[in-house]
Design a protein around this motif. Structure first.
Motif, PDB file in Angstrom:
ATOM      1  N   PRO A 161       0.580  -1.166   0.147  1.00  0.00           N
ATOM      2  CA  PRO A 161       0.012  -0.190   0.043  1.00  0.00           C
ATOM      3  C   PRO A 161       0.784   1.408  -0.014  1.00  0.00           C
ATOM      4  CG  PRO A 161       0.121  -0.958   2.297  1.00  0.00           C
ATOM      5  CD  PRO A 161       0.698  -1.730   1.096  1.00  0.00           C
ATOM      6  N   THR A 162       0.067   2.338  -0.610  1.00  0.00           N
ATOM      7  CA  THR A 162       0.864   3.632  -0.511  1.00  0.00           C
ATOM      8  C   THR A 162      -0.120   4.500  -0.016  1.00  0.00           C
ATOM      9  OG1 THR A 162       0.359   4.212  -2.887  1.00  0.00           O
ATOM     10  CG2 THR A 162       2.331   3.056  -2.408  1.00  0.00           C
ATOM     11  N   ALA A 163       0.316   5.842   0.634  1.00  0.00           N
ATOM     12  CA  ALA A 163      -0.478   6.800   1.311  1.00  0.00           C
ATOM     13  C   ALA A 163       0.271   8.132   1.190  1.00  0.00           C
ATOM     14  CB  ALA A 163      -1.009   6.405   2.544  1.00  0.00           C
ATOM     15  N   ARG A 164      -0.812   9.102   1.047  1.00  0.00           N
ATOM     16  CA  ARG A 164      -0.012  10.752   0.960  1.00  0.00           C
ATOM     17  C   ARG A 164      -1.062  11.398   1.909  1.00  0.00           C
ATOM     18  NH1 ARG A 164      -1.702  15.256  -1.232  1.00  0.00           N
ATOM     19  NH2 ARG A 164       0.063  16.832  -1.400  1.00  0.00           N
ATOM     20  N   THR A 165      -0.618  12.382   2.873  1.00  0.00           N
ATOM     21  CA  THR A 165      -1.284  13.088   3.604  1.00  0.00           C
ATOM     22  C   THR A 165      -0.614  14.476   3.979  1.00  0.00           C
ATOM     23  OG1 THR A 165      -2.688  13.042   5.885  1.00  0.00           O
ATOM     24  CG2 THR A 165      -0.386  11.835   5.948  1.00  0.00           C
TER      25      THR A 165
END
Length: 302
Positions: A161-165
């Protein structure tokens, strides 16, 4: 071959006595022969005179040719100086108005000159990733972590998984959240990779300046929150010991959380767990450096 007529035979002449008289006479034929010899021309002298006359004619011809050549050259030079654009009298150029060497056809012009000022040095790639005003290239999880797999040497990692916040503290554990927000963190981008039962979450926090990123790393426990999902189970939760490492380059701080998917704790000197975390940190560093180089090259080409 003889000259001056036939050579008559002659008897030897007798010597005179002391009184001056001859004891015998000389034949008449000998007088005749002497008279003919005295009247024959001096052919050697005539030949010398003829040669002298020939030399004088040759020198006269050579001198006349030189004078004629000089006269022609004088006429040509006078015609060049006195000839004008319209070909009329009085329109010729003076000697000071004749074309100079650079004006003549076929003559080379002045040698090219070069500036003594050194050209500016090429842009420094790190400058583009150390200040948000210069670092304007697109940034996302796909630009930092492209593809579905990552290869480092003979080791292949599968991307999960990848995520940006933009809520930087929500992607952290412990004191790292306060260090990020306190130094103006703009966003955090994370990605998780797995290999042989070991999972690594790599998180990249972005700051306005290089100094802010360095301060955030020094004043924190460096605990980036592990990211699970997309086939990757939870890890580093509920008690097992994990490995957390952080560093920075330019205005980017990057952190790793490494643990076993089966809940096993990472022990000191555990090469199986340390290698994946080191590989992901090295890859992220290279990606940040490449980002600066690409922007520097684009700026130099403009």
């Amino acid at each position: 071959m003889s000259y001056g007529g036939p050579q008559w035979p002659q008897e030897p002449r007798r010597q005179s006595d002391q009184s001056g008289s001859f004891d015998a006479f000389e034949p008449l034929e000998s007088y005749r022969q002497r008279d003919q010899q005295s009247q024959s021309p001096d052919w050697a002298a005539l030949a010398d005179a003829s040669a002298a006359r020939t030399r004088r004619r040759k020198w006269l011809l050579m001198g006349g040719g030189a004078l004629a050549t000089a006269a022609i050259a004088t006429v040509v030079a006078t015609a060049v100086v006195s000839s004008g654009e319209g070909g009329t009298e009085g329109s010729g150029k003076t000697a000071s108005e004749l074309p100079t060497a650079p004006d003549l056809p076929g003559e080379k012009g002045a040698e090219p000159s070069f500036s003594s000022v050194a050209p500016p040095p090429p842009p420094n790639p790190k400058e583009f990733i150390s200040d948000e005003r210069k670092d304007t290239a697109p940034l996302s999880a796909d630009t930092l972590f492209p593809g579905k797999k990552l290869t480092m040497g003979d080791r292949v990692y599968t991307k999960g998984p990848t995520a940006r916040t933009t809520s930087c503290a929500s992607a952290t554990q412990g004191s790292l959240g306060a260090a990020l927000t306190g130094n103006g963190c703009d966003q955090v981008i994370r990605a998780t990779y797995t290999r042989d039962g070991v999972a690594v979450t790599i998180g990249v926090a972005v700051f306005p300046t290089e100094a802010k990123a360095q301060t955030a790393v020094k004043k924190s426990a460096r605990n980036i929150a592990p990211l699970s999902g997309s086939g990757v189970g939870g890890f580093c939760k509920g008690g097992p010991v994990c490995r957390f490492v952080g560093n920075s380059y330019g205005r980017y701080a990057y952190f790793t959380s490494t643990g076993y998917l089966n809940g096993k704790s990472v022990t000191k000197g555990d090469r199986k767990a340390f290698q994946p975390g080191d590989d992901l940190a090295e890859f992220t560093f290279r990606q940040i450096v490449a980002r600066g180089e690409q922007q520097a090259e684009a700026a130099a080409a403009r």
